[in-house]
Design a protein around this motif. Structure first.
Motif, PDB file in Angstrom:
ATOM      1  N   ILE A   2     123.872 -31.716 -35.927  1.00  0.00           N
ATOM      2  CA  ILE A   2     123.471 -31.692 -34.517  1.00  0.00           C
ATOM      3  C   ILE A   2     124.061 -30.464 -33.840  1.00  0.00           C
ATOM      4  N   GLY A   3     123.205 -29.784 -33.059  1.00  0.00           N
ATOM      5  CA  GLY A   3     123.661 -28.582 -32.361  1.00  0.00           C
ATOM      6  C   GLY A   3     123.138 -28.598 -30.934  1.00  0.00           C
ATOM      7  N   GLY A   4     123.107 -27.455 -30.287  1.00  0.00           N
ATOM      8  CA  GLY A   4     122.655 -27.381 -28.897  1.00  0.00           C
ATOM      9  C   GLY A   4     123.833 -27.315 -27.948  1.00  0.00           C
ATOM     10  N   SER A   5     123.622 -27.805 -26.718  1.00  0.00           N
ATOM     11  CA  SER A   5     124.633 -27.639 -25.668  1.00  0.00           C
ATOM     12  C   SER A   5     125.740 -28.686 -25.806  1.00  0.00           C
ATOM     13  N   GLU A   6     126.804 -28.299 -26.471  1.00  0.00           N
ATOM     14  CA  GLU A   6     127.875 -29.239 -26.842  1.00  0.00           C
ATOM     15  C   GLU A   6     128.617 -29.789 -25.625  1.00  0.00           C
ATOM     16  N   ARG A   7     128.802 -28.927 -24.630  1.00  0.00           N
ATOM     17  CA  ARG A   7     129.582 -29.342 -23.467  1.00  0.00           C
ATOM     18  C   ARG A   7     128.833 -30.381 -22.630  1.00  0.00           C
ATOM     19  N   GLU A   8     127.539 -30.171 -22.486  1.00  0.00           N
ATOM     20  CA  GLU A   8     126.742 -31.043 -21.626  1.00  0.00           C
ATOM     21  C   GLU A   8     126.365 -32.362 -22.315  1.00  0.00           C
ATOM     22  N   PHE A   9     126.331 -32.357 -23.640  1.00  0.00           N
ATOM     23  CA  PHE A   9     125.860 -33.540 -24.368  1.00  0.00           C
ATOM     24  C   PHE A   9     126.883 -33.954 -25.425  1.00  0.00           C
TER      25      PHE A   9
END
Ligand SMILES: [Zn+2]
Length: 342
Positions: free
Chosen positions: A171-178
Motif C-alpha cells: 500500500i502506498g499513496g498519501s501516508e500522512r493523510e491515510f
C-alpha cells in the motif's frame, strides 16, 4: 546534474549481481521509453522534449512527487502500453545485473482509463515474459487515497490473476493523510488469499505509521521505515525480530524526507544489525540505480564493499522466494566472479 547509473557502467557496483525488493514499475520506465509514451498521447499536459521530461523529475517535497507521479500515469492508457513499459523496465534492470526483483505496480490507478485490473496485470506479465533472463515477481500496490472499500475490490480482482506471478500486496499513496488502520480488513483478506504483504510506512509519516503497519496490517516487510529512529522501542523491535526494511536512501533525499545521504539513518540501522535492504523506489523519477545507491553508501557513509555484499544478501533473505530458491540465488551470487573482487 546528479550522477546516475550511466556513470557507473562497468564499475564493480554495476557488475555484481543484485536483487531489488522495492521498485515501482511506473517509476522505473527508462526515460526514452517514457518519452515515447508521452509523445503517443500528446496533449495539453505533454512536455515538448525528453529534456523537459527529465526536468519534471526534480521535486520540492513529497507532495510534489505524488503530483508528478499522477501526472505521468495519465500517459499510461492501453494494455499495450503496459506490455511495452514492462519489457523495457525488465531489459533495463537486466543490463544492471539485477537478477531477481519483487516489483510494485499500482493497478487501481489505471481503471480511470477503462482498463480492467486483470487484463492490465496480464499485459505486464506479457511484457516481462519477453525478457526471461530476469525473474520478476509482482506486488500490487494499493492506494491509500482510494480508501478501503475500493481497494478491497481491487484486491479481489488481483486475486483472479494471482497466477500471473503476483506474490504480494502493498500500500502506498498519501501516508500522512491515510493511516494504515483503515485497511486492516483489506490486509487480512490479502493474507487469506495467500499474498505476502508490505506497506509504505515511516516515509512521509512517522513511527506511529510503522507500528500501525506491523500491529494492525501485520505486514511481512516495511517499505522505507526511514523514520523508525523516532522511537527506540521500535528500533529494538525491528532489530530483535530481524524485521525487513526496504530502504530507499536516494528516494528519501529526492523527496525531502532526509536532507542528505550522510544524514540517512540507514547507516545507523545497519550498524545496529537491523535487516536493512537497499532499493531504488522509482529510479527514473529519482535519477538513481542500485549501483548508484551502493556507491553513495561506500563513498559517503563508510560502508565497505563487503557490507554491500551483506546488504545484497539481506535482500535475498528478505525476499518472498521459497527457501530453496533463496539458497540458489545466494550460491550463485557468492560464486560470481565479481563478488569477491573487493
Ligand atoms: Zn515506494
Amino acid at each position: 546534474m546528479i550522477s546516475d547509473s550511466s556513470d557507473l557502467y562497468g564499475s564493480w557496483y554495476q557488475k555484481i549481481p543484485k536483487v531489488e525488493l522495492h521498485i515501482h514499475l511506473e517509476g522505473a520506465i527508462p526515460i526514452d521509453a517514457l518519452w515515447e509514451i508521452v509523445r503517443k498521447y500528446k496533449n495539453e499536459h505533454s512536455v515538448s522534449s525528453i529534456e523537459e521530461l527529465g526536468q519534471k523529475f526534480v521535486f520540492r517535497d513529497f507532495s510534489q512527487f505524488i503530483e508528478t507521479w499522477t501526472w505521468k500515469n495519465k500517459f499510461l492508457r492501453e494494455y499495450d502500453d503496459f506490455a511495452y513499459i514492462s519489457e523495457y523496465v525488465a531489459r533495463d534492470l537486466l543490463s544492471q545485473n539485477i537478477k531477481y526483483v519483487e516489483m510494485f505496480y499500482s493497478p487501481s490507478e489505471f481503471t480511470v482509463h477503462g482498463l480492467e485490473i486483470q487484463k492490465l496485470t496480464e499485459s505486464i506479465r506479457l511484457g516481462l515474459s519477453r525478457v526471461p533472463e530476469i525473474e520478476i515477481a509482482l506486488i500490487a500496490d494499493l492506494v491509500r487515497d482510494f480508501g478501503p472499500e475500493r481497494e478491497m475490490i481491487t484486491l479481489e480482482r488481483i486475486y483472479e490473476v494471482k497466477d500471473s506471478g503476483v506474490i504480494g500486496i502493498g500500500i502506498g499513496g498519501s501516508e500522512r493523510e491515510f493511516p494504515p488502520q483503515v485497511f486492516e480488513q483489506v490486509f487480512k483478506r490479502a493474507r487469506e488469499f495467500g499474498f505476502k504483504t508490505n506497506a509504505h510506512a515511516g516515509e512521509a509519516a512517522g513511527r506511529e505509521s510503522i507500528w500501525g503497519a506491523i500491529d494492525t496490517l501485520k505486514v511481512d516487510r516495511i517499505g522505507h521505515g526511514t523514520r523508525a529512529f523516532e522511537d527506540n522501542r521500535l528500533l529494538e523491535y525491528l532489530a530483535v525480530h530481524s524485521f525487513p526494511l526496504e530502504m530507499c536512501p536516494v528516494s528519501n533525499i529526492r523527496t525531502g524526507v532526509v536532507h542528505s545521504i550522510i544524514d540517512h539513518p540507514i547507516t545507523d540501522y545497519y550498524k545496529r544489525g537491523m535487516k536493512v535492504t537497499v532499493n531504488t523506489d522509482d529510479p527514473t523519477m529519482f535519477n538513481t540505480s542500485l549501483a548508484y545507491e551502493f556507491q553513495r553508501l561506500v563513498e559517503k557513509c563508510g560502508f565497505s564493499k563487503a557490507d554491500i555484499c551483506r546488504l545484497i544478501l539481506n535482500g535475498i533473505e528478505a525476499s518472498w522466494l521459497a527457501e530453496d530458491q533463496k539458497q540458489n540465488y545466494i550460491d550463485d551470487f557468492v560464486n560470481n566472479k565479481f563478488w569477491n573482487e573487493l
